[in-house]
Motif scaffolding. Structure first.
Motif, short mmCIF file in Angstrom:
data_model
loop_
_atom_site.label_atom_id
_atom_site.label_comp_id
_atom_site.label_asym_id
_atom_site.label_seq_id
_atom_site.Cartn_x
_atom_site.Cartn_y
_atom_site.Cartn_z
N THR A 388 -4.39 13.75 -11.24
CA THR A 388 -3.72 14.02 -11.47
C THR A 388 -2.47 14.43 -10.13
OG1 THR A 388 -3.89 14.95 -14.16
CG2 THR A 388 -1.99 15.84 -13.36
N ILE A 389 -0.36 14.48 -11.02
CA ILE A 389 -0.10 13.98 -9.18
C ILE A 389 1.38 14.45 -10.04
CG2 ILE A 389 0.80 12.94 -7.73
CD1 ILE A 389 -1.37 11.29 -7.36
N LYS A 390 1.10 15.67 -9.55
CA LYS A 390 2.98 16.48 -10.01
C LYS A 390 2.94 16.84 -11.65
CE LYS A 390 5.39 15.69 -5.85
NZ LYS A 390 6.63 15.05 -5.16
N ALA A 419 -4.17 2.54 -6.84
CA ALA A 419 -2.12 2.98 -6.28
C ALA A 419 -1.82 4.49 -6.27
CB ALA A 419 -1.48 2.04 -7.32
N ALA A 420 -1.98 5.09 -6.98
CA ALA A 420 -1.48 6.64 -7.32
C ALA A 420 -1.51 7.23 -6.05
CB ALA A 420 -1.61 6.89 -8.81
N LYS A 421 -2.84 7.33 -5.97
CA LYS A 421 -3.43 7.72 -4.70
C LYS A 421 -3.50 7.39 -3.58
CE LYS A 421 -8.42 8.92 -5.17
NZ LYS A 421 -9.43 9.02 -5.37
N LEU A 422 -2.90 6.37 -3.17
CA LEU A 422 -2.84 5.78 -2.23
C LEU A 422 -1.24 6.29 -2.27
CD1 LEU A 422 -4.45 2.21 -2.24
CD2 LEU A 422 -4.29 3.89 -1.17
N GLY A 423 -0.47 6.14 -3.02
CA GLY A 423 1.71 6.89 -3.03
C GLY A 423 1.19 8.17 -2.44
N ASN A 424 0.98 9.02 -3.11
CA ASN A 424 0.21 10.41 -2.77
C ASN A 424 0.28 10.73 -1.62
OD1 ASN A 424 0.82 13.14 -4.25
ND2 ASN A 424 -1.80 12.93 -3.88
N VAL A 444 15.55 3.57 -5.07
CA VAL A 444 14.20 3.51 -5.42
C VAL A 444 14.00 4.96 -5.61
CG1 VAL A 444 12.09 3.54 -4.59
CG2 VAL A 444 13.36 1.46 -3.77
N ASN A 445 13.21 5.74 -6.40
CA ASN A 445 12.69 7.06 -7.06
C ASN A 445 11.69 6.79 -6.23
OD1 ASN A 445 10.36 6.97 -9.14
ND2 ASN A 445 11.53 5.45 -10.24
N THR A 446 11.63 7.86 -6.21
CA THR A 446 10.16 8.43 -5.37
C THR A 446 9.88 9.51 -5.95
OG1 THR A 446 11.17 10.58 -4.34
CG2 THR A 446 11.54 8.34 -2.85
N GLN A 447 9.96 9.70 -7.28
CA GLN A 447 8.76 10.42 -8.51
C GLN A 447 7.18 9.57 -8.67
OE1 GLN A 447 9.69 12.81 -9.76
NE2 GLN A 447 11.38 12.79 -8.33
N PRO A 448 6.17 10.10 -8.66
CA PRO A 448 4.97 9.30 -8.34
C PRO A 448 4.45 8.12 -9.19
CG PRO A 448 4.55 12.02 -8.44
CD PRO A 448 5.74 11.75 -9.02
N ALA A 449 5.20 8.00 -10.44
CA ALA A 449 4.55 6.66 -11.24
C ALA A 449 5.79 5.64 -10.93
CB ALA A 449 5.64 7.12 -12.86
#
Length: 713
Positions: A388-390, A419-424, A444-449
């Motif tokens: 869970t990220i934000k 991919a989510a963990k790498l982005g975070n 390009v938005n910078t929200q986790p999704a």
């Protein structure tokens, strides 16, 4: 008794004499000034031969890479037709409808001039334009020497030039100039171009009916064009015939023999998919060159063989009710094929360059590039687990978490949690910067999704990004125009810039390693073409968009499919129709190119090396397989290998045997020993989601592998 007229006083008579004399002197001065202006203009007029050759506008011929002319734009001139070869009905029709006193005036018609003067007085301040006053000679002057800007100054210059033309040339010469230069619509200048455009034959063969149609076009070429509004064109032609009778050019009986409604029009030229390319390429001329008058030859990058293959691939594979687009770039950025939709005639909207859509998991290219640049390696161990990220908790399409795996496996099967963990870890802003670095021009938005491709992108930008990876991290910029010539002289020549390095070569090589694994054994298997291919699928929420982007033998191709209204398309995934369109196109496109191996040999993800760990994930491309690994349709019976331990291809412990793995991956060569296996908890077997609930128990399981997660699904 007769009344006596009052006598004017001496003072009043003097005033009248002064006013009259002043007016006469002013008129004389104006007349002298006019004579000077007319004869000065006459002296500066070009010769008749020079007037014949002066251009009406800029003509542009567009060439494919092999030199073939693929489209001609701008004015079309046809052949010059001498006065005595112009059909008499054509000459008479034009004089009757445009300037019935042509043979009697001196270039300006005083009757028409009086009419427009009254019109100007009656409509002062209303903004209405003066119409119907220009003689044929004035129209020649405007066509050759002046612009279409409407003001009093231009009208005065037009009249002076008309008077000068009448002093220098005969009426027949002026009418010849007019008929060969006036605009008739559809890009056609002159009666020969108009005749060929609308009727498909030279103007020397014009009939009375055809001449009436063409003569009627001058007043409003777009409104009366027979190809745009046949009814309006016929009605206008009837008016022309009536005026010809009024002026004595025709008898009523002769006019009655004309049948404008029965005129046969030439077939409209086919607007094939190459127009998507030319519509995108030609506006670039405004920033490449300054020439706006001389006819141009534009030499482009388009490969007609590839373009035809691209058209066929999109038309053959795009689901019913959906649209498809394809862009293919050579290693230097040359656009070799571009298809912006299924049919250019029905829709000129270019989905390859204009549409912005969510790319789904294809956007993971930038996530993994950022991770590799930050120091990760393709064989690094990562954990697929709940995260869970934000407040955002991504899930995998299989609905399960697979524990520890390599980065290669996570990419091959498009695992969203990884991919989510790498982005975070690297930072979502870093991922966005990587996307912009590789040519994404949309926000390009910078929200986790965002790691799952929730920002809208253009197909040509995504294709450019993959092309830059294929070129070992050197920036690739799409271009369409190689050179431009004007009257045979080269005025522009494209130069390829290879100086901008986006990522280090080793990062691009590792990314290519991951991309080829995704095609060989992961979500992009349908894109295989019998030679090394690297690529990535993308699928968005509720199957609204399907993407496949990849490269092979120096050619990078991107495919998008979906509906313009963004509604779901049943069964659409990146690994289905888009991957098949990619393969169908690339097999033809690279057929004459040498096979090129990548810097790194393909390495299978661990789930393929150790099938007991996760062979039941759902494939992104929707292909189901039987117990021997052969593809079968969704509605065909599926045999569950676990149901019978003695079934072919299944070992007694319920695991798929190594021979089957070797055959499916093409690795038939004997090996010293199979890789070690680790204990793994049993995997739940979930019935296919498209089978009704009451029938699921009667169906056996298909083999499945992890699938692209669609964001927000």
């Amino acid at each position: 008794m007769a009344t006596r007229k009052p006598k004017l006083s001496p003072k009043a008579r003097r005033i009248l004499l002064w006013v009259g004399g002043g007016t006469a002197l002013a008129a004389l001065a104006a007349f002298i000034a006019l004579l000077i202006a007319v004869y000065t203009a006459k002296a500066s007029l070009p010769s008749y031969e020079e007037l014949k050759s002066s251009p009406n506008g800029q003509m542009i011929r567009v060439h494919a890479a092999d030199g073939t002319v693929i489209v001609s734009l701008g004015p079309s001139y046809g052949e010059w037709i001498d006065y005595d070869k112009i059909p008499e009905p054509m000459r008479d029709a034009m004089v009757a409808i445009e300037d019935r006193r042509f043979r009697s005036h001196w270039g300006v018609d005083p009757v028409a001039l009086a009419r427009i003067t009254k019109f100007a007085i009656d409509n002062r301040g209303t903004g209405r334009r003066l119409q119907g006053a220009s003689t044929i000679t004035q129209q020649v002057a405007r066509t050759i020497f002046l612009s279409n800007k409407y003001d009093v100054g231009r009208k005065i210059r037009e009249m002076i030039l008309a008077l000068a033309l009448e002093r220098k040339f005969s009426k027949d010469q002026i009418l010849e100039l007019y008929l060969n230069k006036v605009y008739f619509g559809g890009g056609a200048y002159g009666i020969d171009a108009a005749s060929r455009t609308f009727f498909g034959h030279p103007a020397t063969n014009l009939t009375l009916s055809e001449a009436a149609v063409i003569a009627g076009l001058v007043k409003a070429p777009s409104r009366y064009s027979p190809t745009a509004d046949a009814k309006a064109a016929v009605g206008r032609a009837s008016v022309v015939l009536d005026v010809m009778v009024e002026t004595g050019a025709l008898t009523a009986a002769q006019a009655a023999t004309a049948r404008p409604a029965e005129v046969k029009l030439a077939a409209a030229p086919k607007q094939n998919s190459v127009r998507y390319f030319t519509d995108w390429a030609l506006p670039q001329l405004e920033v490449l060159i300054d020439e706006t008058v001389a006819p141009l030859d534009v030499w482009t990058t388009i490969d007609l063989k590839m373009q035809n293959a691209a058209t066929q691939a999109i038309q053959a594979n795009t689901p019913a009710g959906a649209q498809g687009a394809l862009v293919s770039l050579d290693r230097d950025g040359a656009v070799r094929a571009m298809v912006g939709g299924r049919d250019y005639v029905s829709s000129i909207y270019n989905r390859a360059t204009q549409a912005t859509r969510q790319p789904g998991s294809a956007f993971k290219l930038f996530v993994y590039l950022a991770a590799l640049e930050a120091g990760h390696k393709v064989d690094d161990r990562v954990v697929d687990e709940p995260v869970t990220i934000k407040g955002w908790s991504p899930r995998n399409s299989s609905g399960r978490f697979n524990g520890e795996m390599t980065l290669r496996s996570a990419f091959a099967y498009s695992i969203n949690t990884v991919a989510a963990k790498l982005g975070n870890e690297v930072g979502f802003g870093t991922v966005a910067d990587m996307a912009r670095r590789f040519g994404i021009t949309t926000p390009v938005n910078t929200q986790p999704a965002m790691v799952l491709g929730t920002s809208n992108v253009r197909l040509i930008d995504m294709t450019r990004a993959f092309a830059s990876v294929s070129q070992k991290g050197v920036a690739v910029t799409p271009y369409a125009i190689t050179r431009v010539t004007a009257n045979g002289a080269v005025i522009y020549s494209h130069e390829v810039d290879t100086s901008r390095v986006l990522v280090a070569p080793y990062v691009a090589a590792q990314m290519t390693d991951l991309l080829q694994t995704a095609v060989n054994t992961g979500t992009g298997r349908a894109a295989q073409i019998g030679r090394p291919v690297a690529g990535k699928t993308g699928t968005t929420t509720s199957n609204k968009d399907g993407w496949f982007l990849g490269f092979s033998s120096g050619l990078t191709t991107g495919v998008w499919m979906g509906r313009d209204d963004a509604k779901r398309v049943g069964g659409l995934q990146g690994g289905t129709a888009p991957a098949r369109a990619f393969a169908g196109f690339m097999k033809t496109a690279v057929a004459d190119r040498p096979v090129e191996e990548f810097d790194t040999a393909v390495t299978l993800p661990e789930w393929q090396m150790e099938p007991d760990e996760e062979v039941w994930g759902e494939p992104d491309n929707g292909i189901y397989v039987d117990e021997d690994g052969n593809p079968i349709a969704r509605d065909a019976p599926v045999t569950d290998p676990d149901a019978d331990p003695a079934a072919p291809g299944v070992e007694g412990d319920g695991q798929i045997d190594q021979d089957w793995i070797d055959r499916m991956t093409g690795r038939d060569a004997p090996r010293d020993a199979p890789p070690p296996r680790r204990e793994q908890p049993p995997v739940d077997r979930v019935p296919p989601r498209d089978i009704p609930r009451d029938q699921r128990d009667q169906q056996r399981e298909p083999l499945r592998q992890p699938q692209d997660i669609r964001p927000n699904e």
